[in-house]
Design an enzyme around this catalytic site. Sequence first.
Site, PDB file in Angstrom:
ATOM      1  N   ILE A  98      19.643  97.389  36.432  1.00 23.58           N
ATOM      2  CA  ILE A  98      20.998  97.810  36.060  1.00 23.58           C
ATOM      3  C   ILE A  98      21.549  98.806  37.089  1.00 23.58           C
ATOM      4  CG2 ILE A  98      22.342  99.078  34.321  1.00 23.58           C
ATOM      5  CD1 ILE A  98      20.571  97.712  32.186  1.00 23.58           C
ATOM      6  N   SER A 117      31.999  98.468  31.346  1.00 20.76           N
ATOM      7  CA  SER A 117      30.622  98.093  31.031  1.00 20.76           C
ATOM      8  C   SER A 117      29.693  98.455  32.191  1.00 20.76           C
ATOM      9  CB  SER A 117      30.589  96.583  30.752  1.00 20.76           C
ATOM     10  OG  SER A 117      29.383  96.033  31.166  1.00 20.76           O
ATOM     11  N   CYS A 118      28.401  98.650  31.877  1.00 18.04           N
ATOM     12  CA  CYS A 118      27.422  98.984  32.925  1.00 18.04           C
ATOM     13  C   CYS A 118      26.960  97.748  33.682  1.00 18.04           C
ATOM     14  CB  CYS A 118      26.204  99.674  32.330  1.00 18.04           C
ATOM     15  SG  CYS A 118      26.547 101.334  31.806  1.00 18.04           S
ATOM     16  N   VAL A 119      27.272  96.588  33.177  1.00 19.07           N
ATOM     17  CA  VAL A 119      26.877  95.371  33.886  1.00 19.07           C
ATOM     18  C   VAL A 119      28.124  94.569  34.220  1.00 19.07           C
ATOM     19  CG1 VAL A 119      24.509  95.120  33.074  1.00 19.07           C
ATOM     20  CG2 VAL A 119      26.372  94.323  31.658  1.00 19.07           C
TER      21      VAL A 119
END
Lengths: 105, 166
Positions: free
Chosen positions: B28, A103-105
């Site tokens: 992000i 995941s990107c987070v």
Amino acid sequence: MPTADIAGVTVDVNEEGYLTDPSQWTKPVGEAIAAELGIAPMTEGHWKLIDFLQKDYAAQGQMPTIRRVKNAGGIPIKELYELYPGGPLKKASKIAGLPKPASCV
Amino acid sequence: MSEANDKITKVSIVCSKGSLEGVYPALIMANGARMEGIEASIFFTFFGLYAILKDYNDKIKIATVGNPAMRVPDAKGMSLPTWMGSIPGMSAFATKMMNKEMEQLDIPPIPEFIEMICDAGGKIYACKATVDMFHLSEADFCPQMEKVLTVGEFYELSAGSQIIFT
């Protein structure tokens, strides 16, 4: 599929050294991977995260995000970065015998 | 150049926009950098400053006007004409929908995200020119804001960084 001899056990790994079968994981395997990543000794705090990742992965079928580690696992972000400097979730997943977080987070 | 030198070790992200889609990419990218062991800082400037103003950073909204890629009710829906985007409540509605999607992906609300980045060792800075222009003081910011910087100080602190403008 490549294999690696870690702590006297032959385990299946991917090209980045992540275990591909969580059932082959043992605590000494985790300790040996940790030492290779420069994390030794593994303290109670270190194992708390490993334990959460393994349980959560088994329950959810996917790797938790860092936010989930904080909110569901109750481990403060500051502590994560202190215990596993230089990429906490990636390193801990490898030690836990789980896939690399996607995941990107 | 050796392989070790090719690795990114430090990023300085400039966040200049105060819309939801302007703020999240910066957050992000900063959080993602820290998760890879990369040093990260975010320099908030112009309307981007709203992301770290404590009374406003929970009210950041999507721009539904002047956004030709905007579609409703989802990403593959019909194109939203600019005049329709200006209907009162449209921005709030689109923001609510987007927040729901993000919550499912475990992307935190902005105040929590800022706190996470700070706890992860990321640095949060505010632009002095904007602070003066908007008549703000340190008391207006969330506690994670480390320092109000001049652009010169920003460059100084960014030595050895990749600078990313969002």
